[in-house]
Design a protein around this motif. Structure first.
Motif, PDB file in Angstrom:
ATOM      1  N   LEU A  90       7.405   4.464 -10.361  1.00 54.79           N
ATOM      2  CA  LEU A  90       5.996   3.510 -10.316  1.00 54.79           C
ATOM      3  C   LEU A  90       4.887   3.288 -11.581  1.00 54.79           C
ATOM      4  O   LEU A  90       4.030   2.546 -11.013  1.00 54.79           O
ATOM      5  N   GLY A  91       4.653   5.188 -12.183  1.00 52.18           N
ATOM      6  CA  GLY A  91       4.129   4.694 -13.206  1.00 52.18           C
ATOM      7  C   GLY A  91       3.819   5.724 -13.489  1.00 52.18           C
ATOM      8  O   GLY A  91       4.889   6.210 -13.175  1.00 52.18           O
ATOM      9  N   HIS A  92       2.595   5.943 -13.924  1.00 51.23           N
ATOM     10  CA  HIS A  92       1.796   7.661 -14.649  1.00 51.23           C
ATOM     11  C   HIS A  92       0.657   7.719 -14.302  1.00 51.23           C
ATOM     12  O   HIS A  92       0.020   6.739 -13.717  1.00 51.23           O
ATOM     13  N   ALA A  93       0.972   9.269 -13.545  1.00 51.24           N
ATOM     14  CA  ALA A  93      -0.497   9.818 -12.779  1.00 51.24           C
ATOM     15  C   ALA A  93      -1.449  10.105 -13.771  1.00 51.24           C
ATOM     16  O   ALA A  93      -1.059  10.744 -15.045  1.00 51.24           O
ATOM     17  N   GLU A  94      -2.540  10.053 -13.801  1.00 51.72           N
ATOM     18  CA  GLU A  94      -3.742  10.603 -14.680  1.00 51.72           C
ATOM     19  C   GLU A  94      -3.971  12.338 -13.811  1.00 51.72           C
ATOM     20  O   GLU A  94      -3.498  12.854 -12.755  1.00 51.72           O
ATOM     21  N   ASP A  95      -4.125  13.295 -15.416  1.00 49.81           N
ATOM     22  CA  ASP A  95      -5.047  14.185 -14.861  1.00 49.81           C
ATOM     23  C   ASP A  95      -6.029  14.400 -14.374  1.00 49.81           C
ATOM     24  O   ASP A  95      -7.010  13.798 -14.991  1.00 49.81           O
ATOM     25  N   SER A  96      -6.409  15.644 -14.285  1.00 47.59           N
ATOM     26  CA  SER A  96      -7.367  16.452 -13.114  1.00 47.59           C
ATOM     27  C   SER A  96      -7.690  17.699 -13.743  1.00 47.59           C
ATOM     28  O   SER A  96      -6.922  18.706 -13.945  1.00 47.59           O
ATOM     29  N   GLU A  97      -8.940  18.226 -14.433  1.00 48.71           N
ATOM     30  CA  GLU A  97      -9.385  19.270 -14.229  1.00 48.71           C
ATOM     31  C   GLU A  97      -9.607  20.168 -13.254  1.00 48.71           C
ATOM     32  O   GLU A  97      -9.391  21.775 -13.168  1.00 48.71           O
ATOM     33  N   GLU A  98     -10.084  19.752 -12.262  1.00 50.33           N
ATOM     34  CA  GLU A  98      -9.867  19.730 -10.772  1.00 50.33           C
ATOM     35  C   GLU A  98      -8.901  21.423 -10.171  1.00 50.33           C
ATOM     36  O   GLU A  98      -7.736  20.813 -10.333  1.00 50.33           O
ATOM     37  N   SER A  99      -8.787  22.302  -9.473  1.00 46.66           N
ATOM     38  CA  SER A  99      -8.066  22.948  -9.011  1.00 46.66           C
ATOM     39  C   SER A  99      -7.242  22.364  -7.736  1.00 46.66           C
ATOM     40  O   SER A  99      -8.425  21.810  -7.127  1.00 46.66           O
ATOM     41  N   PHE A 100      -6.256  22.614  -7.426  1.00 47.57           N
ATOM     42  CA  PHE A 100      -5.878  22.244  -6.777  1.00 47.57           C
ATOM     43  C   PHE A 100      -6.433  22.708  -4.485  1.00 47.57           C
ATOM     44  O   PHE A 100      -7.299  21.262  -4.000  1.00 47.57           O
ATOM     45  N   PHE A 101      -7.094  23.886  -4.964  1.00 49.78           N
ATOM     46  CA  PHE A 101      -8.264  24.083  -3.500  1.00 49.78           C
ATOM     47  C   PHE A 101      -9.627  23.361  -3.650  1.00 49.78           C
ATOM     48  O   PHE A 101     -10.091  23.250  -2.543  1.00 49.78           O
ATOM     49  N   GLN A 102      -9.553  23.308  -4.632  1.00 54.20           N
ATOM     50  CA  GLN A 102     -10.795  22.050  -5.074  1.00 54.20           C
ATOM     51  C   GLN A 102     -11.080  20.670  -4.492  1.00 54.20           C
ATOM     52  O   GLN A 102     -11.836  20.570  -3.909  1.00 54.20           O
ATOM     53  N   LYS A 103      -9.403  20.019  -4.892  1.00 58.72           N
ATOM     54  CA  LYS A 103      -9.093  19.160  -4.160  1.00 58.72           C
ATOM     55  C   LYS A 103      -8.829  19.148  -2.767  1.00 58.72           C
ATOM     56  O   LYS A 103      -9.556  17.988  -2.113  1.00 58.72           O
ATOM     57  N   VAL A 104      -9.005  20.169  -2.038  1.00 61.75           N
ATOM     58  CA  VAL A 104      -8.542  19.996  -0.741  1.00 61.75           C
ATOM     59  C   VAL A 104      -9.409  20.273  -0.145  1.00 61.75           C
ATOM     60  O   VAL A 104     -10.465  19.634   0.912  1.00 61.75           O
ATOM     61  N   ALA A 105     -10.432  21.179  -1.005  1.00 59.79           N
ATOM     62  CA  ALA A 105     -11.946  21.087  -0.242  1.00 59.79           C
ATOM     63  C   ALA A 105     -12.890  19.985  -0.003  1.00 59.79           C
ATOM     64  O   ALA A 105     -13.516  19.375   0.756  1.00 59.79           O
ATOM     65  N   GLY A 106     -12.927  18.642  -1.408  1.00 62.60           N
ATOM     66  CA  GLY A 106     -12.741  17.859  -1.380  1.00 62.60           C
ATOM     67  C   GLY A 106     -12.593  16.798  -0.043  1.00 62.60           C
ATOM     68  O   GLY A 106     -13.256  16.041  -0.086  1.00 62.60           O
ATOM     69  N   ASP A 107     -11.382  16.897  -0.360  1.00 66.64           N
ATOM     70  CA  ASP A 107     -10.697  15.902   1.119  1.00 66.64           C
ATOM     71  C   ASP A 107     -11.341  16.082   2.234  1.00 66.64           C
ATOM     72  O   ASP A 107     -11.856  15.578   2.624  1.00 66.64           O
ATOM     73  N   TYR A 108     -11.621  17.327   2.521  1.00 66.72           N
ATOM     74  CA  TYR A 108     -11.966  17.868   3.925  1.00 66.72           C
ATOM     75  C   TYR A 108     -13.885  16.776   4.303  1.00 66.72           C
ATOM     76  O   TYR A 108     -14.019  16.616   4.889  1.00 66.72           O
ATOM     77  N   GLN A 109     -14.789  16.847   2.976  1.00 68.42           N
ATOM     78  CA  GLN A 109     -15.236  17.032   2.412  1.00 68.42           C
ATOM     79  C   GLN A 109     -15.586  15.445   3.026  1.00 68.42           C
ATOM     80  O   GLN A 109     -16.027  14.814   3.694  1.00 68.42           O
ATOM     81  N   ASN A 110     -14.532  14.637   2.479  1.00 67.79           N
ATOM     82  CA  ASN A 110     -14.729  13.173   2.435  1.00 67.79           C
ATOM     83  C   ASN A 110     -13.905  12.888   3.474  1.00 67.79           C
ATOM     84  O   ASN A 110     -14.023  11.616   4.533  1.00 67.79           O
ATOM     85  N   PHE A 111     -13.182  13.722   4.575  1.00 66.72           N
ATOM     86  CA  PHE A 111     -13.081  13.517   6.137  1.00 66.72           C
ATOM     87  C   PHE A 111     -13.501  13.478   6.387  1.00 66.72           C
ATOM     88  O   PHE A 111     -13.344  12.094   7.533  1.00 66.72           O
ATOM     89  N   TYR A 112     -14.091  14.219   6.796  1.00 63.61           N
ATOM     90  CA  TYR A 112     -15.828  14.308   8.131  1.00 63.61           C
ATOM     91  C   TYR A 112     -16.516  13.488   7.528  1.00 63.61           C
ATOM     92  O   TYR A 112     -17.884  14.467   7.615  1.00 63.61           O
ATOM     93  N   THR A 113     -16.507  11.926   7.338  1.00 66.08           N
ATOM     94  CA  THR A 113     -17.732  11.418   7.225  1.00 66.08           C
ATOM     95  C   THR A 113     -18.176  10.674   8.231  1.00 66.08           C
ATOM     96  O   THR A 113     -16.978  10.189   8.977  1.00 66.08           O
TER      97      THR A 113
END
Length: 256
Positions: A20-43
């Motif tokens: 399907l393709g190649h993914a991009e890299d990210s400097e955020e940790s997994f837990f930072q991403k999950v925290a961001g997900d929660y911030q974006n979900f409850y909107t």
């Protein structure tokens, strides 16, 4: 289709993911991403995304629509029940206990084998994040709405805090890996196939008389919206459920 065949299909889909393709890299940790997900979900934007599913389910659950659909399911047909049960394993194989190690293993193996995250690793990460952000809210909502199963003889009406089955956990859990695979796909046809597969656990729950259609719709809706929150920076098709001659139809619309 046997339970072994269901798992074989799942593994085949996983094997095809590198195409399907190649993914991009990210400097955020997994837990930072999950925290961001929660911030974006409850909107408010997420509430708006969930609203069509809740509105559709509310009408179906609190009218005769759910019961009418359930009455049309050929539960007396043994072959139909057996086939539905096999499809149901697809939802079971991605539920709470097995799914987290599967997604985590995809992430870990990919990190070990590749310097940059591949699409397989990203699929595992996105699926795990989708599960983590969507499961708690879905569980809480199911408890609040208070709908019952078809076999309980109480109907699908929403009776606040009275029962815990207004949202299908199978429909949610089984849809998570396929919706994320669809969103990672670049081909319209690949997206169509993965989105189609994502609906099978929901359909199986209705076919097995375990959930009403409104409950299956909400389970799938939570999986889709949660995945959209996790993959918020990725352009995708717009997914909607329409009706053709009173038959629900999943439609894909290109976003520009």
């Amino acid at each position: 289709m046997s339970s072994g065949s269901s798992r074989y299909v799942f593994l085949m889909c996983l094997t095809c993911l590198p195409l399907l393709g190649h993914a991009e890299d990210s400097e955020e940790s997994f837990f930072q991403k999950v925290a961001g997900d929660y911030q974006n979900f409850y909107t408010l934007s997420t509430a708006r995304a969930l609203a069509p599913g809740f509105f559709t389910a509310a009408i179906m659950a609190n009218s005769g629509i759910d019961r009418s659909i359930q009455d049309e399911v050929p539960l007396h047909d043994r072959r139909f029940r057996d086939h539905s049960k096999q499809v149901n394993y697809f939802g079971d194989s991605t539920r709470t206990i097995p799914s987290i190690p599967i997604y985590a293993a995809a992430m870990g193996i990919d990190h070990w084998l590749n310097e940059e995250q591949s699409v397989v690793g990203q699929w595992g990460e996105y699926s795990l994040r989708t599960f983590l952000v969507g499961a708690p809210s879905g569980f809480i909502s199911a408890n609040i709405l208070g709908g019952s199963r078809p076999t309980e003889g109480r109907g699908s009406d929403w009776r606040l805090f009275d029962d815990v089955n207004s949202i299908s956990g199978h429909a949610f859990s089984g849809a998570v890996p396929m919706i994320n695979a669809a969103m990672l796909s670049k081909s319209f046809w690949a997206k169509s196939v993965f989105y189609g597969l994502s609906t099978l656990p929901a359909l199986a729950r209705v076919a097995m008389d375990k959930h009403y259609t409104s409950q299956a719709v909400l389970g799938w809706t939570f999986a889709y919206v949660s995945a959209k929150v996790v993959q918020r920076d990725r352009p995708d098709m717009s997914v909607a459920v329409g009706y053709y001659q009173e038959t629900p139809v999943l439609t894909l619309v290109k976003q520009f």
